[in-house]
Design a protein around this motif. Structure first.
Motif, PDB file in Angstrom:
ATOM      1  N   TYR A  50     -66.889   3.497  -0.319  1.00 47.17           N
ATOM      2  CA  TYR A  50     -67.860   2.612   0.338  1.00 47.17           C
ATOM      3  C   TYR A  50     -69.288   3.140   0.185  1.00 47.17           C
ATOM      4  O   TYR A  50     -70.213   2.638   0.817  1.00 47.17           O
ATOM      5  CB  TYR A  50     -67.534   2.498   1.832  1.00 47.17           C
ATOM      6  CG  TYR A  50     -66.218   1.812   2.125  1.00 47.17           C
ATOM      7  CD1 TYR A  50     -65.019   2.514   2.045  1.00 47.17           C
ATOM      8  CD2 TYR A  50     -66.166   0.468   2.463  1.00 47.17           C
ATOM      9  CE1 TYR A  50     -63.808   1.894   2.302  1.00 47.17           C
ATOM     10  CE2 TYR A  50     -64.957  -0.159   2.737  1.00 47.17           C
ATOM     11  CZ  TYR A  50     -63.792   0.562   2.648  1.00 47.17           C
ATOM     12  OH  TYR A  50     -62.589  -0.055   2.903  1.00 47.17           O
ATOM     13  N   GLU A  51     -69.450   4.195  -0.602  1.00 49.07           N
ATOM     14  CA  GLU A  51     -70.762   4.810  -0.855  1.00 49.07           C
ATOM     15  C   GLU A  51     -70.767   5.280  -2.285  1.00 49.07           C
ATOM     16  O   GLU A  51     -69.708   5.590  -2.839  1.00 49.07           O
ATOM     17  CB  GLU A  51     -70.912   6.056   0.033  1.00 49.07           C
ATOM     18  CG  GLU A  51     -71.972   5.969   1.049  1.00 49.07           C
ATOM     19  CD  GLU A  51     -72.227   7.315   1.709  1.00 49.07           C
ATOM     20  OE1 GLU A  51     -71.710   8.354   1.269  1.00 49.07           O
ATOM     21  OE2 GLU A  51     -72.971   7.299   2.684  1.00 49.07           O
ATOM     22  N   SER A  52     -71.959   5.405  -2.879  1.00 53.33           N
ATOM     23  CA  SER A  52     -72.021   5.748  -4.294  1.00 53.33           C
ATOM     24  C   SER A  52     -71.538   7.183  -4.544  1.00 53.33           C
ATOM     25  O   SER A  52     -71.561   8.026  -3.652  1.00 53.33           O
ATOM     26  CB  SER A  52     -73.448   5.580  -4.804  1.00 53.33           C
ATOM     27  OG  SER A  52     -74.312   6.288  -3.956  1.00 53.33           O
ATOM     28  N   ASN A  76     -67.191   0.334  -5.564  1.00 52.88           N
ATOM     29  CA  ASN A  76     -68.236  -0.256  -4.709  1.00 52.88           C
ATOM     30  C   ASN A  76     -67.558  -1.042  -3.593  1.00 52.88           C
ATOM     31  O   ASN A  76     -67.789  -2.234  -3.431  1.00 52.88           O
ATOM     32  CB  ASN A  76     -69.130  -1.207  -5.512  1.00 52.88           C
ATOM     33  CG  ASN A  76     -69.697  -0.518  -6.728  1.00 52.88           C
ATOM     34  OD1 ASN A  76     -70.337   0.514  -6.616  1.00 52.88           O
ATOM     35  ND2 ASN A  76     -69.431  -1.070  -7.910  1.00 52.88           N
ATOM     36  N   LEU A  78     -67.817  -1.502  -0.604  1.00 49.52           N
ATOM     37  CA  LEU A  78     -68.575  -2.248   0.404  1.00 49.52           C
ATOM     38  C   LEU A  78     -68.930  -3.649  -0.078  1.00 49.52           C
ATOM     39  O   LEU A  78     -68.964  -4.601   0.690  1.00 49.52           O
ATOM     40  CB  LEU A  78     -69.852  -1.464   0.749  1.00 49.52           C
ATOM     41  CG  LEU A  78     -70.606  -1.928   1.983  1.00 49.52           C
ATOM     42  CD1 LEU A  78     -69.712  -1.871   3.222  1.00 49.52           C
ATOM     43  CD2 LEU A  78     -71.844  -1.063   2.195  1.00 49.52           C
ATOM     44  N   THR A  79     -69.188  -3.781  -1.374  1.00 48.63           N
ATOM     45  CA  THR A  79     -69.624  -5.092  -1.874  1.00 48.63           C
ATOM     46  C   THR A  79     -68.547  -5.826  -2.664  1.00 48.63           C
ATOM     47  O   THR A  79     -68.547  -7.049  -2.708  1.00 48.63           O
ATOM     48  CB  THR A  79     -70.864  -4.940  -2.779  1.00 48.63           C
ATOM     49  OG1 THR A  79     -70.588  -3.912  -3.728  1.00 48.63           O
ATOM     50  CG2 THR A  79     -72.101  -4.590  -1.987  1.00 48.63           C
ATOM     51  N   THR A  80     -67.635  -5.077  -3.287  1.00 44.14           N
ATOM     52  CA  THR A  80     -66.680  -5.782  -4.157  1.00 44.14           C
ATOM     53  C   THR A  80     -65.257  -5.804  -3.609  1.00 44.14           C
ATOM     54  O   THR A  80     -64.378  -6.409  -4.205  1.00 44.14           O
ATOM     55  CB  THR A  80     -66.648  -5.174  -5.569  1.00 44.14           C
ATOM     56  OG1 THR A  80     -66.252  -3.808  -5.451  1.00 44.14           O
ATOM     57  CG2 THR A  80     -67.996  -5.256  -6.253  1.00 44.14           C
ATOM     58  N   SER A  81     -64.987  -5.114  -2.490  1.00 39.81           N
ATOM     59  CA  SER A  81     -63.660  -5.257  -1.884  1.00 39.81           C
ATOM     60  C   SER A  81     -63.792  -6.260  -0.742  1.00 39.81           C
ATOM     61  O   SER A  81     -64.881  -6.779  -0.475  1.00 39.81           O
ATOM     62  CB  SER A  81     -63.154  -3.913  -1.351  1.00 39.81           C
ATOM     63  OG  SER A  81     -63.732  -3.631  -0.090  1.00 39.81           O
ATOM     64  N   SER A  82     -62.693  -6.474  -0.024  1.00 39.36           N
ATOM     65  CA  SER A  82     -62.761  -7.450   1.073  1.00 39.36           C
ATOM     66  C   SER A  82     -63.579  -6.960   2.253  1.00 39.36           C
ATOM     67  O   SER A  82     -63.761  -7.695   3.230  1.00 39.36           O
ATOM     68  CB  SER A  82     -61.351  -7.831   1.529  1.00 39.36           C
ATOM     69  OG  SER A  82     -60.795  -8.710   0.589  1.00 39.36           O
ATOM     70  N   ALA A  84     -66.594  -6.786   2.081  1.00 39.98           N
ATOM     71  CA  ALA A  84     -67.697  -7.749   2.015  1.00 39.98           C
ATOM     72  C   ALA A  84     -67.367  -9.017   2.807  1.00 39.98           C
ATOM     73  O   ALA A  84     -68.264  -9.754   3.207  1.00 39.98           O
ATOM     74  CB  ALA A  84     -68.004  -8.095   0.558  1.00 39.98           C
ATOM     75  N   LYS A  85     -66.074  -9.256   3.025  1.00 37.45           N
ATOM     76  CA  LYS A  85     -65.681 -10.432   3.828  1.00 37.45           C
ATOM     77  C   LYS A  85     -65.392 -10.038   5.268  1.00 37.45           C
ATOM     78  O   LYS A  85     -64.814 -10.802   6.018  1.00 37.45           O
ATOM     79  CB  LYS A  85     -64.418 -11.061   3.217  1.00 37.45           C
ATOM     80  CG  LYS A  85     -64.560 -11.464   1.773  1.00 37.45           C
ATOM     81  CD  LYS A  85     -63.220 -11.974   1.256  1.00 37.45           C
ATOM     82  CE  LYS A  85     -63.243 -12.176  -0.244  1.00 37.45           C
ATOM     83  NZ  LYS A  85     -61.888 -12.350  -0.796  1.00 37.45           N
ATOM     84  N   HIS A 107     -66.860   7.118   2.837  1.00 35.42           N
ATOM     85  CA  HIS A 107     -67.426   6.095   3.730  1.00 35.42           C
ATOM     86  C   HIS A 107     -68.725   6.607   4.344  1.00 35.42           C
ATOM     87  O   HIS A 107     -68.931   7.813   4.443  1.00 35.42           O
ATOM     88  CB  HIS A 107     -66.411   5.752   4.830  1.00 35.42           C
ATOM     89  CG  HIS A 107     -66.625   4.420   5.460  1.00 35.42           C
ATOM     90  ND1 HIS A 107     -67.548   4.230   6.470  1.00 35.42           N
ATOM     91  CD2 HIS A 107     -66.053   3.224   5.234  1.00 35.42           C
ATOM     92  CE1 HIS A 107     -67.532   2.956   6.829  1.00 35.42           C
ATOM     93  NE2 HIS A 107     -66.633   2.313   6.093  1.00 35.42           N
TER      94      HIS A 107
END
Ligand code: NCD
Length: 413
Positions: A50-52, A76, A78-82, A84-85, A107
């Motif tokens: 969840y962090e670079s 990525n 945080l943006t490409t897994s769920s 983001a939902k 994280h």
């Protein structure tokens, strides 16, 4: 160590860490004869970040591939897994446990990877959780120091830079204290090692921490006896640079992504940066380490110096992580005697009478973010103090509501 989650460096005992370093040598030997090891054939590693990350994720993935296993990756998350939902860590790991045999997770919240261990039996390895810990970086750091010096006991290690928000130095300080190294903290004002960490080092490991705000600070040395003709040797013996007393200088960058609004970024050059000029005053056999990535605190001008060991340190990371993966997947075992003596003591969470009245005060703790039951603590100091179960920061106890009630009874009932 089979199926063990590694969230803190304290999830491994000293004997286990030493055993793991021996496994590293065995793997290096084995790889000389066989390029592709087959120890983890059929196993799948999931990296959930969840962090670079460059080193931690890629070295874990490389380690698994070199062991003959396979990798699935959410770099990525945080943006490409769920996420983001709006999916929670709890739900995500409940799903990923069906896809993988081991999960490495990074994280931005302190204690987030501990939450994952509460949900699944699949081993979770902490690849860095907020400002809390980074235990596998510490394994690489300790392994590198051991390799460079032949041992850890008594070596003088300066932890420099952002000791407040840097997670690598939190795990490393505990690891160093446990192996009897001497710790010198060098941080600019506002970025010192947090009080709860210093108290922990002193309380749990009887480690006396020296502190400075500059790497080129001058320190008083014990006075030398007067020479035969009675002449004072004050200038040469009474004072010295701390840099000339150090075996290891461990630099870290300011964790800009974690700074609070009131934090002022320190001027690097004035306090804790390593330049070619400063390195000239260090011991000939000193070692400069950095978890990387670097910023201005580590000059490119020293890269060619034999003492600059940070790329060797990064390279060691693959071997150390190979050993760790093979151990937690149960594909290798520590020798039986070593194993029996090795298990770290489990920490026990006490029951509280006024649990709901207590909250972890750390705004970056995962327990503040609605995913976990608030009020879960470790007991320390004969159970009269509490540390947050997730982020390890100290929690203020409520004042007793009537004279017969002591803080101790609050914890025991
Ligand atoms: C460190 C981290 O992510 O905490 N990097 C790493 O894993 N090697 C250090 C940092 O980002 O400053």
């Amino acid at each position: 160590m089979k199926r063990r989650s590694i969230i803190s460096i304290n999830d491994l005992s000293n004997a286990e860490i030493e055993g793991l370093f021996r496994v590293v040598s065995d793997l290096q030997q084995a790889r000389k004869s066989t390029r592709q090891l087959d120890l983890c054939r059929g196993d799948i590693l999931a990296t959930l970040f969840y962090e670079s990350s460059t080193r931690t994720r890629l070295s874990f993935e490389s380690a698994m591939l070199r062991l003959g296993g396979q990798v699935i990756s959410a770099p990525n998350a945080l943006t490409t897994s769920s996420a983001a939902k709006g999916e929670t860590i709890r739900d995500t790991v409940r799903v990923v446990q069906h896809y993988a045999d081991v999960i490495v997770m990074r994280h931005f919240l302190d204690g987030a990877t501990r939450v994952a261990t509460e949900m699944v039996k699949t081993p979770i390895i902490n690849g860095g959780d907020g400002s809390h810990e980074h235990p596998t970086q510490t394994l690489c750091d300790l392994y590198t120091m051991q390799k460079e010096f032949g041992g850890l006991e008594g070596i003088r290690v300066a932890l420099c830079g952002d000791l407040k928000y840097g997670r690598t130095v939190h795990s490393l300080a505990i690891g160093l204290a446990r192996f009897g190294a001497r710790i010198i903290c060098v941080a600019p004002p506002g970025f010192e090692m947090p009080g709860y960490m210093v108290r922990r080092l002193e309380r749990d490991y009887a480690c006396k921490v020296e502190t400075y705000d500059r790497l080129d600070a001058v320190t008083s040395m014990p006075a030398a006896p007067p020479s035969e003709n009675g002449a004072s040797e004050e200038t040469s013996t009474l004072f010295g640079d701390i840099i000339s007393t150090l075996d290891v200088v461990y630099l870290t960058r300011v964790q800009k992504e974690r700074l609070a609004e009131h934090d002022r970024t320190p001027a690097v050059e004035s306090s804790y940066a390593m330049s070619a000029a400063l390195l000239r005053r260090a011991k000939r056999e000193a070692v400069i380490l950095h978890p990387l990535p670097r910023q201005d605190e580590l000059s490119y001008a020293i890269d060619h110096d034999r003492r600059a060991a940070y790329f060797r340190q990064a390279g060691n990371g693959v071997w150390v992580r190979m050993a760790l993966l093979a151990l937690v997947l149960g594909r290798i075992e520590l020798p039986a005697g070593e194993r029996a003596a090795a298990e770290p003591e489990p920490r026990r969470a006490p029951r509280l009478s006024r649990r709901k009245a207590l909250l972890c005060g750390n705004a970056k703790c995962v327990s503040q973010h609605a995913e976990v039951e608030a009020g879960k603590y470790w007991a320390t100091e004969n159970e009269t103090r509490l540390s947050c179960y997730y982020c390890d920061q100290e929690v203020d106890l409520p004042q007793p509501s009537h004279p017969d009630e002591s803080q101790r009874t609050l914890l025991e009932s």
